[in-house]
Design a protein around this motif. Structure first.
Motif: not given
Length: 533
Positions: A207-208, A223-224, A240-241, A245-248
């Motif tokens: 998604p953008t 997620s990206r 931009v990409p 990485a969202k931690g627990s």
């Protein structure tokens, strides 16, 4: 997922026997070291300290012998495949003729596809085994209570599979030939459209978004997204990409940016490899990476923005300024402002080469610690210059360092690997990951300041000392000859110092940079700017 499982998933089945036997090495560690320790505790009256010491030494000897045998096996496979691939590429280049029949072209393409797959496998094989070596040595440090990494890692880096970049160079060369000779993939004529679509690698839609909203991403996952920063002449988003990485568990937000200069690429594979290794379920905090911060420059293979403007000179940008200023402003306000720490990855500029070095304000305890954890060859004290991304981040209270990873327009495996170790050290220090900091391959030289030496005249330039080497005051460092071969100018080191970077393009105009000299003195100046952002 444990590393042993990750390695199994990444293993190329037909090459499985040539991989480092991580499982066997781990078994030797636990049987030869932990058993000795446990038996010593349980039978203290039966085992004297001298015998226990011999047991541990024997365990170390056994592990060392097995480890060296395993890395030798990996190295032999690498050398064999590298040599075969090099010869095959030469042969295929020679075989190509523009007047070949369609059948011959199809056969040539089929052979070339096999070569490309082999080279991609070799690249994956190399990186997986380098990571496996690092992981097992780190485990050995813990289990044995001895500095195994310091003792054995230098032996690994002397082997061809760990220090050579030939596999990456061959893959780059092969891809260039393929793009030139056969830009389309070969699909058998009998293949249906449905079967063809299955053969192609499908990438989920990304998604953008107009701004990075970290709260919206699921915990424990990667997620990206694309983040739109501007619009082009067609009214389409310039994006931009971003990888998250969202931690627990909650914790700091560490941001990593790469390719702010569009042709400075080593930060890209560093980010990819970092996210291959990170385990979001065990991560404390959030890791955010922008693999290509200057997407227009990246697509043009150039340092600057579309109009040539250096984005690292216009930060934090302006909401109503020029096109690059608006882009810079939105990069800061839509992405960077969410970070608690920033690592900005760069390389040398075109026509130059660099050591692996860090620029940081060493008077700030936070950035000084980050710089040392990065394990570079050289650390240069540099207060944040106006206009740079690092400076703009520091002004917002975000500790930031610049990591210079080698040379432009290429991937350098060894530099990328060592810079990645430094990044994981910082994450470990922030208690975001459970791993302990890795021992440095280098003992960094800390420069209190640095400066560039510039050419007074034009001509054919030769810079004599290599990067990361010392020169003394008065040493000859460069010469300029005329196009007729006459010596025009000689340059001498103005003082003792270490070569941080240098110019390698022989074509030199007056005013070009020649050499970046780092100086070691007793005190850190309050303000220093080498003019290099």
């Amino acid at each position: 997922m444990k590393f042993e499982q990750q390695l199994a998933l990444k293993t190329i089945p037909s090459w499985a026997i040539y991989y480092l036997n991580y499982k066997k090495l781990k078994a030797v560690l636990y049987t030869d070291f932990e058993r000795a320790s446990n038996e010593s505790d349980a039978n203290e009256s039966k085992v004297n300290s001298h015998a226990h010491g011999d047991d541990v030494t024997t365990g170390y000897t056994a592990f060392r012998a097995l480890f060296l045998a395993e890395v030798d096996k990996v190295n032999k496979r690498y050398v064999e495949q590298e040599s075969e691939s090099s010869e095959k590429l030469k042969a295929l280049k020679t075989q190509w003729k523009s007047d070949m029949s369609s059948e011959t072209i199809e056969a040539w393409k089929s052979d070339f596809i096999k070569l490309l797959r082999k080279l991609e496998n070799l690249s994956d094989f190399t990186q997986s085994n380098i990571t496996a070596c690092r992981k097992i040595l780190k485990k050995a440090d813990k289990v044995a209570g001895q500095p195994m990494t310091l003792r054995l890692w230098p032996l690994v880096t002397n082997l061809r599979f760990a220090k050579s970049e030939s596999d990456e160079a061959l893959l780059h060369d092969a891809r260039a030939v393929w793009r030139k000779r056969a830009a389309v993939s070969i699909v058998p004529a009998t293949t249906s459209l449905l079967e063809e679509s299955k053969m192609r690698r499908l990438t989920p839609a990304v998604p953008t978004v107009s701004e990075l909203d970290l709260a919206s991403f699921p915990a424990g996952e990667i997620s990206r997204v694309w983040v739109a920063l501007a619009e082009d002449g067609m009214g389409l988003p310039i994006r931009v990409p971003v990888i998250i990485a969202k931690g627990s568990v909650e914790g700091p937000v560490v941001g990593i940016t790469a390719a702010l200069h569009g042709n400075e690429l080593n930060g890209i594979p560093l980010i990819h490899r970092l996210f291959d290794e990170v385990l979001p379920a065990k991560l404390h905090g959030t890791l955010v990476a922008v693999p290509v911060a200057n997407s227009p420059g990246f697509l043009l293979s150039q340092r600057g923005y579309t109009d040539g403007t250096d984005l690292n000179r216009v930060m934090p940008g302006k909401p109503n300024g020029s096109s690059p200023q608006v882009y810079a402003y939105n990069l800061m306000h839509r992405i960077i402002r969410h970070f608690d720490y920033l690592l900005d990855m760069h390389t040398a500029s075109r026509g130059r080469v660099n050591s692996l070095y860090v620029r940081a304000n060493l008077l700030d305890s936070r950035t000084a610690r980050m710089a040392r954890l990065q394990n570079p060859q050289i650390i240069v004290h540099n207060t944040s210059p106006d206009g740079s991304l690092r400076g703009a981040a520091m002004q917002r209270g975000i500790p930031a360092i610049t990591v210079e990873i080698g040379d432009p327009s290429r991937f350098q495996k060894r530099f990328v690997r060592n810079a990645l170790i430094g990044v994981t050290n910082i994450l470990s220090q922030l208690r975001m990951i459970p791993d302990e900091a890795n021992a440095s391959e280098f003992e960094p030289v800390v420069c209190t300041r640095s400066f560039w030496i510039f050419a007074k005249s034009g001509g054919i330039l030769t810079v004599h000392p290599d990067v990361n080497t010392w020169v003394r005051s008065g040493d000859l460092i460069a010469t300029i000859h005329s196009v007729f071969g006459d010596l025009e100018e000689e340059y001498f080191a103005p003082q003792d110092g270490i070569i941080v970077g240098k110019h390698v393009d022989p074509v030199c105009q007056s005013g070009n940079r020649i050499l970046h000299l780092g100086v070691v003195e007793n005190e850190l100046p309050a303000v220093v700017d080498d003019g290099h952002m």
